[in-house]
Design a protein around this motif. Structure first.
Motif, PDB file in Angstrom:
ATOM      1  N   TRP A 245       0.786  -1.233   0.000  1.00  9.34           N
ATOM      2  CA  TRP A 245       0.000   0.000   0.000  1.00  9.34           C
ATOM      3  C   TRP A 245       0.818   1.283   0.000  1.00  9.34           C
ATOM      4  O   TRP A 245       0.250   2.373  -0.198  1.00  9.34           O
ATOM      5  CB  TRP A 245      -0.935   0.007   1.200  1.00  9.34           C
ATOM      6  N   GLU A 248       0.261   3.522  -3.028  1.00  7.58           N
ATOM      7  CA  GLU A 248      -1.051   4.152  -3.018  1.00  7.58           C
ATOM      8  C   GLU A 248      -1.110   5.288  -2.001  1.00  7.58           C
ATOM      9  O   GLU A 248      -1.722   6.336  -2.248  1.00  7.58           O
ATOM     10  CB  GLU A 248      -2.127   3.112  -2.697  1.00  7.58           C
ATOM     11  N   ILE A 249      -0.478   5.088  -0.854  1.00  8.18           N
ATOM     12  CA  ILE A 249      -0.430   6.154   0.154  1.00  8.18           C
ATOM     13  C   ILE A 249       0.292   7.375  -0.410  1.00  8.18           C
ATOM     14  O   ILE A 249      -0.149   8.520  -0.240  1.00  8.18           O
ATOM     15  CB  ILE A 249       0.272   5.645   1.430  1.00  8.18           C
ATOM     16  N   ARG A 251       0.649   8.146  -3.559  1.00 12.25           N
ATOM     17  CA  ARG A 251      -0.182   8.762  -4.600  1.00 12.25           C
ATOM     18  C   ARG A 251      -1.211   9.705  -3.980  1.00 12.25           C
ATOM     19  O   ARG A 251      -1.482  10.784  -4.502  1.00 12.25           O
ATOM     20  CB  ARG A 251      -0.892   7.678  -5.415  1.00 12.25           C
ATOM     21  N   ASP A 252      -1.780   9.287  -2.866  1.00 12.90           N
ATOM     22  CA  ASP A 252      -2.755  10.142  -2.189  1.00 12.90           C
ATOM     23  C   ASP A 252      -2.095  11.374  -1.571  1.00 12.90           C
ATOM     24  O   ASP A 252      -2.784  12.358  -1.290  1.00 12.90           O
ATOM     25  CB  ASP A 252      -3.480   9.354  -1.093  1.00 12.90           C
ATOM     26  N   HIS A 253      -0.776  11.305  -1.370  1.00 14.82           N
ATOM     27  CA  HIS A 253      -0.035  12.477  -0.906  1.00 14.82           C
ATOM     28  C   HIS A 253       0.363  13.389  -2.063  1.00 14.82           C
ATOM     29  O   HIS A 253       1.028  14.413  -1.856  1.00 14.82           O
ATOM     30  CB  HIS A 253       1.230  12.058  -0.148  1.00 14.82           C
ATOM     31  N   PHE A 372      -9.680   1.463   4.345  1.00 14.76           N
ATOM     32  CA  PHE A 372      -9.531   2.622   3.461  1.00 14.76           C
ATOM     33  C   PHE A 372     -10.750   2.784   2.568  1.00 14.76           C
ATOM     34  O   PHE A 372     -11.240   3.902   2.352  1.00 14.76           O
ATOM     35  CB  PHE A 372      -8.271   2.482   2.609  1.00 14.76           C
ATOM     36  N   GLY A 376     -12.284   6.101   3.329  1.00 20.66           N
ATOM     37  CA  GLY A 376     -11.652   7.041   2.412  1.00 20.66           C
ATOM     38  C   GLY A 376     -10.489   7.774   3.026  1.00 20.66           C
ATOM     39  O   GLY A 376     -10.054   8.818   2.531  1.00 20.66           O
ATOM     40  N   SER A 377      -9.947   7.239   4.129  1.00 15.17           N
ATOM     41  CA  SER A 377      -8.865   7.902   4.861  1.00 15.17           C
ATOM     42  C   SER A 377      -7.838   6.859   5.295  1.00 15.17           C
ATOM     43  O   SER A 377      -8.159   5.680   5.474  1.00 15.17           O
ATOM     44  CB  SER A 377      -9.426   8.619   6.089  1.00 15.17           C
ATOM     45  N   TRP A 378      -6.593   7.330   5.499  1.00 10.71           N
ATOM     46  CA  TRP A 378      -5.526   6.437   5.970  1.00 10.71           C
ATOM     47  C   TRP A 378      -5.384   6.475   7.491  1.00 10.71           C
ATOM     48  O   TRP A 378      -4.460   5.877   8.038  1.00 10.71           O
ATOM     49  CB  TRP A 378      -4.191   6.830   5.328  1.00 10.71           C
TER      50      TRP A 378
END
Length: 415
Positions: A245, A248-249, A251-253, A372, A376-378
């Motif tokens: 993950w 993906e983390i 990418r969300d940053h 997630f 929708g959050s880490w």
């Protein structure tokens, strides 16, 4: 002086005959492939999801698959080694890896992709247990250096898979299947030493270890064994969440897929110098408690920084600290040999801790995907990782103390 030097050189030649050098080569090449089928997935997880039309929860299943395979196959590996021998077991596992990599790079069916991935992961599952046992059997006076060598090779393979997979995918016009399939080449190369090694070599005479029974029974009665299971499970849970993950983390940053792949490569690459140092230092000490607590503190500091991700500096500091904490993996590999007195004990402890630990760790990547997708959050995924790190610190205190597995088992259960 000349005669003494001649005797020393002769003794060194006797210590590692050509057959044992072939074993060393085979171990290093096998270790190079133990994580390529795992770390090649994370950087392309979004592309794989799109190509296979899967959800985040199904992606969680894919990231959990490695630990499920390791749990299922790790427990039976000692029995397979006793029945068929080191060479046949590792050679067969590498062959399964080759087959799985070929198949999963040429299908779009989710069930077939998952089955092929399981086959590709078989080599890693078997190698996790078999390699420490082989080191204990053939190199009992070189546990530190040999563990350093193969854990470093493992880290190099993991880093290369993380760093190269996305560039290959981009160079091939977005062909994610080809990018996954290229890792069949090093797996084929890893089979060569075991094909050349026609019969198992004899360990050097001066490195004989205490006589041991064919198997160790009653291991479930050992507190050390259970703490090793919990510690290994915690370490593996954090590791495979990161492998699966982290891109993906990132990418969300706000990072691109290529940048996220580079960050995963850096994350795995940091473990290379750590792997060069930890096993050797650990083998020189009666206890490794200070080392364990130092490494676990990297999780406790690094994970919150990655969680917050307020700016690039904080994110990178968190990534580096968490990567340093991943040095607990080569430490755990070393402890399998240091906490036992015989190769049989090493195999039993390694299989018990790894099979149960990976089963425990299998919850992690899957639960992260579910949490997630639901929130929708880490936030909850990182809270899970921090709790796991605290449990790891507690279990690690026991595993790094001056104990041996055989000493905790009554005589009637150790034979």
């Amino acid at each position: 002086m000349s005669a003494v030097s001649t005797q020393v050189r002769a003794r060194r030649r006797d210590t590692l005959p050509p057959a044992l050098w072939l074993v060393v080569t085979g171990l290093l090449l096998a270790a190079l492939n133990l994580r390529t089928a795992v770390t090649s997935i994370g950087p392309l997880l979004a592309e794989i999801q799109a190509g296979l039309s899967t959800s985040a929860a199904m992606a969680g299943v894919l990231t959990t698959l490695p630990v499920i395979c390791f749990a299922a196959l790790g427990g039976v590996t000692p029995a397979l080694v006793r029945r068929f021998g080191d060479r046949i077991v590792l050679l067969t596992a590498l062959g399964a890896m080759v087959l799985g990599l070929v198949v999963r790079s040429s299908v779009t069916s989710v069930p077939v992709f998952l089955l092929a991935s399981a086959a590709a992961l078989a080599g890693g599952a078997v190698g996790n247990v078999a390699i420490p046992t082989i080191v204990k059997r053939y190199f009992p006076d070189r546990i530190g250096p040999l563990t350093t060598a193969y854990s470093t090779s493992l880290a190099v393979g993991a880093m290369l898979a993380a760093a190269v997979t996305v560039p290959v995918e981009q160079a091939s016009g977005g062909d994610w299947q080809l990018a996954l399939g290229v890792w069949v080449v090093p797996a084929l190369v890893a089979m060569v030493p075991w094909l050349l090694l026609r019969r198992p070599p004899a360990p050097p005479s001066h490195t004989a270890v205490p006589a041991a029974p064919a198997r160790v029974r009653g291991i479930g009665r050992s507190r050390l064994a259970w703490m090793m299971l919990v510690a290994f499970g915690c370490q593996s849970l954090i590791a495979y969440v990161m492998f699966g993950w982290l891109p993906e983390i990132m990418r969300d940053h706000g990072y691109s897929s290529a940048e996220a792949g580079v960050m995963l490569a850096v994350f795995t690459g940091i473990s290379i110098p750590i792997s060069l140092v930890i096993p050797v230092l650990a083998a020189r000490r009666p206890t490794q408690r200070g080392m364990m607590l130092f490494l676990v503190s990297g999780y406790l500091l690094g994970l919150p920084a990655m969680w917050w991700g307020g700016n690039a500096v904080v994110t990178w500091v968190g990534l580096v600290l968490t990567a340093v904490a991943m040095g607990t993996f080569p430490l755990m590999l070393t402890l399998f040999a240091l906490r036992t007195r015989t190769p049989t004990g090493t195999a039993a402890l390694s299989a018990f801790a790894q099979s149960g630990g990976y089963l425990m760790a299998g919850v992690g990547p899957l639960l992260v995907g579910v949490l997630f997708e639901a929130t929708g959050s880490w936030t909850l995924p990182f809270a899970l990782l921090l709790v796991t790190a605290v449990v790891y610190a507690v279990a690690g205190w026991t595993t790094t103390g001056p104990h041996h597995l055989e000493d905790e088992l009554p005589p009637e259960t150790a034979g």
